[in-house]
Design a protein around this motif. Structure first.
Motif, PDB file in Angstrom:
ATOM      1  N   SER A  45       6.768 -21.173  15.870  1.00 35.22           N
ATOM      2  CA  SER A  45       6.164 -21.931  14.779  1.00 35.22           C
ATOM      3  C   SER A  45       4.910 -22.662  15.255  1.00 35.22           C
ATOM      4  O   SER A  45       3.878 -22.668  14.566  1.00 35.22           O
ATOM      5  CB  SER A  45       7.177 -22.921  14.215  1.00 35.22           C
ATOM      6  OG  SER A  45       6.596 -23.730  13.214  1.00 35.22           O
ATOM      7  N   ASP A  46       4.997 -23.263  16.445  1.00 37.94           N
ATOM      8  CA  ASP A  46       3.831 -23.976  16.985  1.00 37.94           C
ATOM      9  C   ASP A  46       2.681 -23.012  17.255  1.00 37.94           C
ATOM     10  O   ASP A  46       1.510 -23.345  17.044  1.00 37.94           O
ATOM     11  CB  ASP A  46       4.215 -24.714  18.263  1.00 37.94           C
ATOM     12  CG  ASP A  46       5.119 -25.909  17.995  1.00 37.94           C
ATOM     13  OD1 ASP A  46       5.202 -26.338  16.825  1.00 37.94           O
ATOM     14  OD2 ASP A  46       5.739 -26.402  18.945  1.00 37.94           O
ATOM     15  N   ARG A  48       2.071 -20.217  15.630  1.00 36.69           N
ATOM     16  CA  ARG A  48       1.491 -19.850  14.337  1.00 36.69           C
ATOM     17  C   ARG A  48       0.577 -20.953  13.820  1.00 36.69           C
ATOM     18  O   ARG A  48      -0.473 -20.689  13.231  1.00 36.69           O
ATOM     19  CB  ARG A  48       2.602 -19.545  13.335  1.00 36.69           C
ATOM     20  CG  ARG A  48       3.417 -18.294  13.680  1.00 36.69           C
ATOM     21  CD  ARG A  48       4.353 -17.917  12.542  1.00 36.69           C
ATOM     22  NE  ARG A  48       5.214 -16.803  12.919  1.00 36.69           N
ATOM     23  CZ  ARG A  48       6.460 -16.942  13.348  1.00 36.69           C
ATOM     24  NH1 ARG A  48       7.005 -18.163  13.467  1.00 36.69           N
ATOM     25  NH2 ARG A  48       7.187 -15.879  13.673  1.00 36.69           N
ATOM     26  N   ASN A  49       0.976 -22.210  14.038  1.00 35.11           N
ATOM     27  CA  ASN A  49       0.106 -23.322  13.663  1.00 35.11           C
ATOM     28  C   ASN A  49      -1.191 -23.289  14.470  1.00 35.11           C
ATOM     29  O   ASN A  49      -2.277 -23.582  13.939  1.00 35.11           O
ATOM     30  CB  ASN A  49       0.824 -24.654  13.873  1.00 35.11           C
ATOM     31  CG  ASN A  49       1.975 -24.861  12.907  1.00 35.11           C
ATOM     32  OD1 ASN A  49       2.008 -24.258  11.829  1.00 35.11           O
ATOM     33  ND2 ASN A  49       2.920 -25.703  13.274  1.00 35.11           N
ATOM     34  N   LEU A  50      -1.067 -22.937  15.761  1.00 32.36           N
ATOM     35  CA  LEU A  50      -2.259 -22.807  16.601  1.00 32.36           C
ATOM     36  C   LEU A  50      -3.169 -21.712  16.052  1.00 32.36           C
ATOM     37  O   LEU A  50      -4.400 -21.865  16.042  1.00 32.36           O
ATOM     38  CB  LEU A  50      -1.853 -22.497  18.037  1.00 32.36           C
ATOM     39  CG  LEU A  50      -2.998 -22.231  19.022  1.00 32.36           C
ATOM     40  CD1 LEU A  50      -3.891 -23.463  19.166  1.00 32.36           C
ATOM     41  CD2 LEU A  50      -2.457 -21.816  20.391  1.00 32.36           C
ATOM     42  N   THR A  52      -3.538 -20.784  12.946  1.00 30.39           N
ATOM     43  CA  THR A  52      -4.218 -21.323  11.767  1.00 30.39           C
ATOM     44  C   THR A  52      -5.391 -22.209  12.181  1.00 30.39           C
ATOM     45  O   THR A  52      -6.490 -22.135  11.605  1.00 30.39           O
ATOM     46  CB  THR A  52      -3.241 -22.125  10.905  1.00 30.39           C
ATOM     47  OG1 THR A  52      -2.173 -21.260  10.475  1.00 30.39           O
ATOM     48  CG2 THR A  52      -3.920 -22.712   9.688  1.00 30.39           C
ATOM     49  N   MET A  53      -5.178 -23.039  13.199  1.00 30.61           N
ATOM     50  CA  MET A  53      -6.235 -23.929  13.676  1.00 30.61           C
ATOM     51  C   MET A  53      -7.365 -23.144  14.332  1.00 30.61           C
ATOM     52  O   MET A  53      -8.543 -23.489  14.199  1.00 30.61           O
ATOM     53  CB  MET A  53      -5.643 -24.957  14.640  1.00 30.61           C
ATOM     54  CG  MET A  53      -4.629 -25.884  14.005  1.00 30.61           C
ATOM     55  SD  MET A  53      -3.866 -27.036  15.186  1.00 30.61           S
ATOM     56  CE  MET A  53      -5.302 -28.024  15.630  1.00 30.61           C
ATOM     57  N   THR A  73      -8.867 -31.404  15.347  1.00 35.12           N
ATOM     58  CA  THR A  73      -7.564 -32.008  15.058  1.00 35.12           C
ATOM     59  C   THR A  73      -6.555 -31.549  16.093  1.00 35.12           C
ATOM     60  O   THR A  73      -6.347 -30.342  16.248  1.00 35.12           O
ATOM     61  CB  THR A  73      -7.071 -31.608  13.660  1.00 35.12           C
ATOM     62  OG1 THR A  73      -8.041 -31.997  12.680  1.00 35.12           O
ATOM     63  CG2 THR A  73      -5.737 -32.280  13.347  1.00 35.12           C
ATOM     64  N   LEU A  75      -3.256 -30.351  17.936  1.00 35.22           N
ATOM     65  CA  LEU A  75      -2.062 -29.646  17.494  1.00 35.22           C
ATOM     66  C   LEU A  75      -0.837 -30.523  17.749  1.00 35.22           C
ATOM     67  O   LEU A  75      -0.622 -30.981  18.872  1.00 35.22           O
ATOM     68  CB  LEU A  75      -1.915 -28.318  18.239  1.00 35.22           C
ATOM     69  CG  LEU A  75      -0.613 -27.538  17.987  1.00 35.22           C
ATOM     70  CD1 LEU A  75      -0.552 -27.076  16.533  1.00 35.22           C
ATOM     71  CD2 LEU A  75      -0.504 -26.358  18.930  1.00 35.22           C
ATOM     72  N   GLN A  76      -0.047 -30.754  16.730  1.00 33.95           N
ATOM     73  CA  GLN A  76       1.181 -31.532  16.862  1.00 33.95           C
ATOM     74  C   GLN A  76       2.328 -30.579  17.176  1.00 33.95           C
ATOM     75  O   GLN A  76       2.906 -29.977  16.277  1.00 33.95           O
ATOM     76  CB  GLN A  76       1.445 -32.319  15.579  1.00 33.95           C
ATOM     77  CG  GLN A  76       0.365 -33.318  15.217  1.00 33.95           C
ATOM     78  CD  GLN A  76       0.216 -34.405  16.260  1.00 33.95           C
ATOM     79  OE1 GLN A  76       1.201 -34.890  16.820  1.00 33.95           O
ATOM     80  NE2 GLN A  76      -1.007 -34.804  16.544  1.00 33.95           N
ATOM     81  N   SER A  78       6.055 -29.228  18.554  1.00 32.10           N
ATOM     82  CA  SER A  78       7.435 -29.656  18.364  1.00 32.10           C
ATOM     83  C   SER A  78       7.913 -30.444  19.583  1.00 32.10           C
ATOM     84  O   SER A  78       7.319 -30.343  20.672  1.00 32.10           O
ATOM     85  CB  SER A  78       8.340 -28.432  18.158  1.00 32.10           C
ATOM     86  OG  SER A  78       7.915 -27.669  17.044  1.00 32.10           O
TER      87      SER A  78
END
Length: 237
Positions: A45-46, A48-50, A52-53, A73, A75-76, A78
């Motif tokens: 999940s992290d 995939r967020n990366l 997107t960023m 921004t 990356l937050q 988990s």
């Protein structure tokens, strides 16, 4: 009149300890089998967020971010997960996630050839996370930080038999992988078992290269080799 002694006898205590040990031996694998997929899911999940960023960064700069600090921004990630960028160019990038509570790690990649969805493995790995690839350092003291996974119980800090070590080769070639890494050389830094960070002062202005190699307790490199290389620049001293 008889007296009654309260408490457990030695035999009773031994039985209790044996039962607790047996229950623990059964429970730990079951607990691991339940939590392992959840930890892998968090790492994926992290990543995939990366992704997107990274696409947002590309839209603004026509290039992918070479490290997390280059993103506007942060990356937050988990809890207990560390995410870092392995490499980045104008045409692609790669990223890795490590969870401190598991012996596996996950990777994601994108290039003109296509998108590699996050996949996880327990193969041994080591990464130089600081400085990042192509980083420009403002001073002569450089902080080196490493992240590793897949090394299992051998990654502990007791320095005993089977314990792995990290070694840094600074601005020099790696010694033969079939031989112990020599001591007493200024450009070969032996880290303590479990050590993953240190600061090196006095680096001259200009380009530098650092290579990390993981070895066994006898300082012989693991085979297949577990290594990583980063090139960076010192701007001033």
């Amino acid at each position: 009149m008889t007296s009654k002694t309260n408490g457990f006898t030695l035999i009773e205590m031994a039985i209790v300890v044996s039962v607790v040990a047996a229950l623990t031996a059964i429970a730990l694998p079951l607990y691991s089998s339940v939590t392992k997929p959840a930890k892998a899911a968090a790492m994926k999940s992290d990543l995939r967020n990366l992704a997107t960023m990274q696409e947002a960064h590309f839209s603004d700069h026509q290039a992918y971010a070479p490290d997390a600090s280059s993103m506007g921004t942060p990356l937050q990630a988990s809890p207990n997960v560390t995410v870092f960028i392995d490499s980045a160019t104008a045409t692609g990038w790669g990223g890795t996630a490590i969870h401190s509570g598991t012996n596996s790690w996950c990777r994601i990649a994108y290039s003109r050839a296509g998108y590699q969805a996050p996949t996880c493995t327990e193969a041994p790995m080591v990464r130089i996370v600081d400085p990042g690839a192509g980083a420009a350092i403002d001073a002569g003291e450089v902080r080196f930080a490493l992240a590793a996974s897949g090394l299992g119980k051998n990654s502990g800090q007791n320095g005993g038999k089977g314990t792995v070590h990290h070694h840094l080769f600074l601005d020099r070639d790696v010694t033969p992988l079939s031989e112990p890494i020599p001591h007493g050389m200024a450009d070969i830094i032996h880290l303590r078992p479990g050590q993953s960070e240190l600061r090196v002062p006095g680096l001259a202005r200009g380009q530098h290269e650092v290579i990390v190699v993981v070895t066994d307790d006898a300082h012989v490199p693991l085979l297949p080799a577990v290594t990583d290389t980063v090139r960076f620049t010192v701007k001033a001293r």
